[in-house]
Enzyme design. Sequence first.
Site, PDB file in Angstrom:
ATOM      1  N   ASP A 232       0.830  -1.192   0.000  1.00 34.34           N
ATOM      2  CA  ASP A 232       0.000   0.000   0.000  1.00 34.34           C
ATOM      3  C   ASP A 232       0.876   1.257   0.000  1.00 34.34           C
ATOM      4  O   ASP A 232       1.849   1.347   0.754  1.00 34.34           O
ATOM      5  CB  ASP A 232      -0.860  -0.038   1.282  1.00 34.34           C
ATOM      6  CG  ASP A 232      -1.926   1.028   1.309  1.00 34.34           C
ATOM      7  OD1 ASP A 232      -2.859   0.946   0.494  1.00 34.34           O
ATOM      8  OD2 ASP A 232      -1.835   1.934   2.161  1.00 34.34           O
TER       9      ASP A 232
ATOM     10  N   GLU B 223      14.153 -15.479   0.601  1.00 34.17           N
ATOM     11  CA  GLU B 223      14.445 -16.560   1.563  1.00 34.17           C
ATOM     12  C   GLU B 223      13.500 -17.742   1.360  1.00 34.17           C
ATOM     13  O   GLU B 223      13.702 -18.813   1.919  1.00 34.17           O
ATOM     14  CB  GLU B 223      14.259 -16.052   3.016  1.00 34.17           C
ATOM     15  CG  GLU B 223      15.328 -15.064   3.461  1.00 34.17           C
ATOM     16  CD  GLU B 223      14.936 -14.339   4.759  1.00 34.17           C
ATOM     17  OE1 GLU B 223      13.916 -14.715   5.405  1.00 34.17           O
ATOM     18  OE2 GLU B 223      15.652 -13.381   5.111  1.00 34.17           O
TER      19      GLU B 223
HETATM   20  C1  GLC Z   1      -4.257   3.010  -0.590  1.00 33.93           C
HETATM   21  C2  GLC Z   1      -5.499   2.167  -0.455  1.00 33.93           C
HETATM   22  C3  GLC Z   1      -6.620   3.035  -0.008  1.00 33.93           C
HETATM   23  C4  GLC Z   1      -6.247   3.665   1.318  1.00 33.93           C
HETATM   24  C5  GLC Z   1      -4.929   4.407   1.233  1.00 33.93           C
HETATM   25  C6  GLC Z   1      -4.389   4.773   2.578  1.00 33.93           C
HETATM   26  O1  GLC Z   1      -4.353   3.944  -1.598  1.00 33.93           O
HETATM   27  O2  GLC Z   1      -5.768   1.526  -1.669  1.00 33.93           O
HETATM   28  O3  GLC Z   1      -7.809   2.335   0.118  1.00 33.93           O
HETATM   29  O4  GLC Z   1      -7.251   4.563   1.716  1.00 33.93           O
HETATM   30  O5  GLC Z   1      -3.952   3.603   0.636  1.00 33.93           O
HETATM   31  O6  GLC Z   1      -3.951   3.633   3.267  1.00 33.93           O
END
Ligand code: GLC
Length: 555
Positions: A208, A259
């Site tokens: 993310d 790993e």
């Molecule tokens: C990413 C995720 C989204 C979230 C953001 C903050 O863009 O896809 O859903 O709100 O990160 O974590």
Amino acid sequence: MSNQDMSDRDWWRQAVVYQVYPRSFADHDGDGVGDLPGITSRVGYLKALGVDAIWLSPFYPSALADGGYDVDDYRDVDPLLGTLADFDAMVAALHDAGIKLIIDIVPNHTSNRHRWFREALAAAPGSPARERYHFRDGTGPDGSEPPSDWPSMFGGPAWHRVPDGQWYLHLFAPEQPDLNWDNPEVREDFLTTLRFWSDRGVDGFRIDVAHALTKDMSDPLPSAPDLPDQQQPLVGDHPIWDRDDAQEVFRGWRKVFDEYDPPRTAVAEAWCHPSRRARYAQPESLGQAFNFDLLQADWDASTFRTVITRNLEASEESGSSSTWVLSNHDVVRHASRYGLPIGPNGSGAPAQLGQDGRGWVNSDGTTPQLDPELGLQRARAASLLLLALPGSAYLFQGEELGLHEVADLPHDALQDPTYERSGHQQKGRDGCRVPIPWNREGSSFGFGTGGAHLPQPRWFASVSVQAEQDDPSSTLSLYRAAIAVRARLQGEESLTWVDSAPNLLHFTRPGGWHCLTNLGAAPVDLPDGEVMVTSGPLRDGLLPQDTTAWVVTRR
Ligand code: GLC
């Protein structure tokens, strides 16, 4: 079935990956929130769909300030969703069915309930506990002004003040304090997390906001108008976004992935300029990166052609395979986007962002007028095109049913932090996160026995799994057929464009596999050969507008 050989180290390169948003997929215990046993109970459905892997959005303990992307504990399961034992049972069931598991890792920020953040609040300014985040004094004579004028992604300022007067950085919601990636303890802890889940059988990770992580917080902090524009190709030294030094972190992660046998995979969510994406996708970094260009493209042949060509070039540059996405949990579903006029928020004028559908959602689905049949027809054509492209296809739960966005969710049901933080101007992303309809009838259309945490519209009955599964013309039947045929036809990662009229997208893949998508008004001839799948009916053997066909000319 395409479900692949579990020991193949390149399994991800051309995988079909299905995104499960766990709180909205299947609710086993009837509390209105989807859970891990719910996913386990639907493995048969995923196997029949033919996907190679699922990507599971966050399932960690969370107060849901941002749909689970506010993580309290990276090495546990939210009690509402189950237990670690339920997680293990889900992994076993998926693997038994030949399906891999990719999980979401959220490294840019924790939640404000994470043990580290609670320790930071309890500790004094300047203490090691605060060094795990970006705490600093405010500006102005009494420090009552934030350290900088940076905005947060969900609206409002990116700084929040704590009772002793210091401020902390949150690029997203205030409940999502940004971690300090200069801190060795932060770096080390994420390696522990990656091993924790890899040891439990997880096959890969979706990272993310991979384009944030490292930051240059040296004084003086630049003012927002002086920050380089993120839409432009940056050079790796932006204070917040897409910094080159984030790659050091990912190179360390790659060592952990390697790993394992087969090595764990990763895909970066990096909203950066396309020219910078290859950095995240290199084999010594995360290995693959999301390409959101198709998802942002209008339904326009020349845009699609350019996006496809450019991304295949970029994947050659990085040594990775390309990714293709039309829908996910952050955007308006593509069946709806393509049923709206082109232009900023559906204004009809040409626009860079095009048919993003946000304005339409903000109007509760009233303005502009949606053409739902046209949107679905184009969505089916686009999905069949996507499934013919070399590289991996990422699908979002419910798109295989042809679901539209639920644009008219009542305002008091909205959960996305965007809604509050935009002063109720933006409804946010809940409309694509409404729980999946499994049955025509029943409490929450078979999602569970105890209602659904976001209200489902009545029209969900006709697009439920039950309504579609035995109908050969349904979108579910189209996806099943396409994924199965794709698995049979899939070969080398190459594509050759065939010279054609501007409104026709015609390319071939090795083995005589042709994919034709007609965006023009005049029906077109298909090449001689076996028609394998079409996204809609042919007319007198010709390919009508907004329709895709796969034809094999020699075997
Ligand atoms: C990413 C995720 C989204 C979230 C953001 C903050 O863009 O896809 O859903 O709100 O990160 O974590």
